[in-house]
Design a protein around this motif. Structure first.
Motif, PDB file in Angstrom:
ATOM      1  N   THR A  41       0.815  -1.220   0.000  1.00 58.12           N
ATOM      2  CA  THR A  41       0.000   0.000   0.000  1.00 58.12           C
ATOM      3  C   THR A  41       0.847   1.267   0.000  1.00 58.12           C
ATOM      4  OG1 THR A  41      -1.747  -1.172   1.212  1.00 58.12           O
ATOM      5  CG2 THR A  41      -1.812   1.232   1.247  1.00 58.12           C
ATOM      6  N   GLU A  42       1.955   1.252   0.733  1.00 63.21           N
ATOM      7  CA  GLU A  42       2.726   2.477   0.935  1.00 63.21           C
ATOM      8  C   GLU A  42       3.925   2.620   0.002  1.00 63.21           C
ATOM      9  OE1 GLU A  42       3.672   2.842   5.099  1.00 63.21           O
ATOM     10  OE2 GLU A  42       1.674   2.123   5.690  1.00 63.21           O
ATOM     11  N   VAL A  43       4.384   1.513  -0.594  1.00 60.50           N
ATOM     12  CA  VAL A  43       5.575   1.576  -1.439  1.00 60.50           C
ATOM     13  C   VAL A  43       5.266   1.123  -2.875  1.00 60.50           C
ATOM     14  CG1 VAL A  43       7.942   0.775  -1.774  1.00 60.50           C
ATOM     15  CG2 VAL A  43       7.099   1.216   0.547  1.00 60.50           C
TER      16      VAL A  43
ATOM     17  N   GLU B 142      15.515   2.197  -6.401  1.00 65.54           N
ATOM     18  CA  GLU B 142      15.900   3.602  -6.267  1.00 65.54           C
ATOM     19  C   GLU B 142      15.038   4.343  -5.248  1.00 65.54           C
ATOM     20  OE1 GLU B 142      15.906   7.653  -9.045  1.00 65.54           O
ATOM     21  OE2 GLU B 142      15.875   5.663  -9.984  1.00 65.54           O
ATOM     22  N   ARG B 143      13.748   4.034  -5.207  1.00 61.17           N
ATOM     23  CA  ARG B 143      12.825   4.877  -4.444  1.00 61.17           C
ATOM     24  C   ARG B 143      12.291   4.257  -3.162  1.00 61.17           C
ATOM     25  NH1 ARG B 143       9.070   6.592  -9.429  1.00 61.17           N
ATOM     26  NH2 ARG B 143       7.637   7.196  -7.742  1.00 61.17           N
ATOM     27  N   ALA B 144      12.449   2.965  -3.000  1.00 64.70           N
ATOM     28  CA  ALA B 144      11.942   2.339  -1.767  1.00 64.70           C
ATOM     29  C   ALA B 144      12.841   2.694  -0.585  1.00 64.70           C
ATOM     30  CB  ALA B 144      11.879   0.830  -1.948  1.00 64.70           C
TER      31      ALA B 144
ATOM     32  N   ILE C 129      14.821  -5.298  -1.718  1.00 63.69           N
ATOM     33  CA  ILE C 129      14.065  -5.305  -2.967  1.00 63.69           C
ATOM     34  C   ILE C 129      14.229  -6.618  -3.721  1.00 63.69           C
ATOM     35  CG2 ILE C 129      13.771  -4.160  -5.189  1.00 63.69           C
ATOM     36  CD1 ILE C 129      12.685  -2.643  -2.769  1.00 63.69           C
ATOM     37  N   ARG C 130      15.326  -7.334  -3.463  1.00 62.85           N
ATOM     38  CA  ARG C 130      15.541  -8.609  -4.147  1.00 62.85           C
ATOM     39  C   ARG C 130      14.489  -9.642  -3.774  1.00 62.85           C
ATOM     40  NH1 ARG C 130      21.623  -9.572  -2.351  1.00 62.85           N
ATOM     41  NH2 ARG C 130      20.598  -8.878  -0.425  1.00 62.85           N
ATOM     42  N   ARG C 131      13.754  -9.396  -2.679  1.00 64.07           N
ATOM     43  CA  ARG C 131      12.721 -10.337  -2.257  1.00 64.07           C
ATOM     44  C   ARG C 131      11.381 -10.062  -2.924  1.00 64.07           C
ATOM     45  NH1 ARG C 131      11.447 -11.253   3.199  1.00 64.07           N
ATOM     46  NH2 ARG C 131      11.230 -13.438   2.631  1.00 64.07           N
ATOM     47  N   ILE C 132      11.330  -9.060  -3.800  1.00 64.59           N
ATOM     48  CA  ILE C 132      10.136  -8.837  -4.603  1.00 64.59           C
ATOM     49  C   ILE C 132      10.254  -9.693  -5.858  1.00 64.59           C
ATOM     50  CG2 ILE C 132       8.776  -7.157  -5.892  1.00 64.59           C
ATOM     51  CD1 ILE C 132       9.865  -5.022  -4.002  1.00 64.59           C
TER      52      ILE C 132
ATOM     53  N   GLN D 295      12.785  -2.376 -15.384  1.00 63.96           N
ATOM     54  CA  GLN D 295      12.504  -0.988 -15.020  1.00 63.96           C
ATOM     55  C   GLN D 295      11.804  -0.905 -13.665  1.00 63.96           C
ATOM     56  OE1 GLN D 295      10.575   1.358 -18.154  1.00 63.96           O
ATOM     57  NE2 GLN D 295      11.246  -0.164 -19.662  1.00 63.96           N
ATOM     58  N   ILE D 296      10.837  -1.804 -13.450  1.00 67.02           N
ATOM     59  CA  ILE D 296      10.107  -1.799 -12.181  1.00 67.02           C
ATOM     60  C   ILE D 296      11.056  -2.104 -11.022  1.00 67.02           C
ATOM     61  CG2 ILE D 296       8.322  -2.971 -10.840  1.00 67.02           C
ATOM     62  CD1 ILE D 296       6.800  -3.374 -13.506  1.00 67.02           C
ATOM     63  N   GLN D 297      11.898  -3.111 -11.201  1.00 67.78           N
ATOM     64  CA  GLN D 297      12.866  -3.460 -10.156  1.00 67.78           C
ATOM     65  C   GLN D 297      13.795  -2.278  -9.876  1.00 67.78           C
ATOM     66  OE1 GLN D 297      13.141  -5.902  -8.145  1.00 67.78           O
ATOM     67  NE2 GLN D 297      12.452  -7.839  -9.026  1.00 67.78           N
TER      68      GLN D 297
END
Length: 348
Positions: free
Chosen positions: A15-17, A81-83, A94-97, A74-76
């Motif tokens: 929801t927040e990221v 960059e922004r999380a 982020i690697r866990r997404i 691009q999404i990764q």
């Protein structure tokens, strides 16, 4: 830093990221987001102890393959960059997404491709824990309802598979219940106790099946059993059978268990009613549930040709009943070899 259950933490992460980024930079894309797959948090059993490894904010992002080919990197990169580095005090990696397709996710869990129709025997090759990894957790967004369709498809075993698995559980009980008593009668209390433990596990498995719930892997098997409706009645007697120091105590505890199991079975209305009381095992001085007789009644209700033949030859159950070896059960791509085992049993 206060502990937050994984399902809630991942919801906040979405929801927040994830959601704001996708809406801002990729608002033209359809996607789904969920916490599924392996992990105690997917089952809802995570605690503060769970945070020491393989735990934290994460989601699966489900997109069509064409979109993945064009936008995944691009999404990764955007998320990287922004999380934030931390979310509610927890490290964010982020690697866990995981960005994947729904068919790709199913193949990663069950080793079955979209092009491969699911046959009845396939269900016997799916560990129940793997089916939980598809049907539990939480869905945070589901454009076009792809995840809803996936979870509905694997919600529970088809009826004939359900009958076959219950019959297999009863068969296992029938094959060993008298052995527990015989070894105890001969003074082998350790051997009797060991068989009793196997029976306790089979009865717990049967409880999951009767209430139509997938059983999780061993770490959460007992925890999940406590949430079944039957646990309040069965747990005291199963614990007595598990901890008894003498075989007669075990026998008496299992008699009490059978009183409840017979009522549960009869309430399912899938066979003629079974006896409510235990009976003597031939001319020997101990009584049993006659699990093999109950197994046969269940097997007789199976309509599917392959399963009916298999039940007539071998009530060996699914992979979960065949082995409790973790390494074997996680060899997803040995599924075809396991399926061949069931086919060979039909031909015997």
């Amino acid at each position: 830093m206060s502990f937050i259950k994984g399902i809630e933490l991942c919801r906040r992460f979405h929801t927040e990221v994830v959601e704001p980024l996708m809406m801002e930079d990729y608002h033209h894309l359809s996607y789904s987001s969920a916490l599924v797959g392996p992990g105690s948090e997917v089952l809802g059993y995570d605690t503060e102890m769970s945070t020491d490894h393989d735990w934290g904010p994460r989601v699966y992002l489900f997109l069509d393959q064409q979109i993945i080919d064009e936008y995944a990197e691009q999404i990764q990169a955007s998320l990287q960059e922004r999380a934030p580095e931390r979310l509610y005090g927890f490290q964010l990696d982020i690697r866990r997404i995981v960005i994947t397709t729904v068919p790709g996710f199913i193949e990663s869990i069950l080793a079955i491709s979209r092009a491969e129709p699911i046959e009845p025997l396939d269900w016997l090759t799916f560990p129940s824990q793997s089916l939980l990894e598809i049907t539990r957790g939480a869905v945070y967004r589901d454009d076009h309802g792809q995840l809803a369709k996936m979870r509905e498809k694997f919600e529970y075993y088809p009826h004939d598979i359900w009958l076959y698995l219950m019959a297999s559980c009863w068969q296992r009980i029938g094959q060993e219940e008298h052995l527990m008593l015989r070894s105890g009668f001969m003074g082998d209390e350790l051997g009797s106790a060991l068989i009793a433990s196997r029976l306790v596990r089979d009865i717990m498995n049967l409880g999951f099946l009767m209430e139509r719930h997938y059983a999780p892997y061993p770490k959460w098997f007992g925890t999940a059993f406590k949430h079944l409706k039957c646990s309040g009645e069965l747990m005291p007697h199963l614990w007595k059978a598990q901890t008894a120091s003498a075989w007669r105590e075990r026998e008496h505890a299992f008699h009490k268990v059978y009183e409840h199991l017979s009522r549960m079975h009869n309430e399912l209305n899938i066979t003629e009613n079974i006896a409510k009381d235990v009976s003597y095992f031939y001319d020997r001085p101990f009584k049993v549930m006659n699990g093999e007789g109950i197994a046969r009644r269940l097997a007789d209700q199976i309509i599917n040709t392959d399963l009916h033949q298999l039940a007539g030859q071998r009530l060996i159950g699914s992979i979960d009943l065949i082995t409790d070896n973790t390494d074997f059960r996680t060899m997803k791509y040995a599924r075809n070899e396991l399926k061949a085992l069931f086919k060979s049993a039909i031909r015997d």
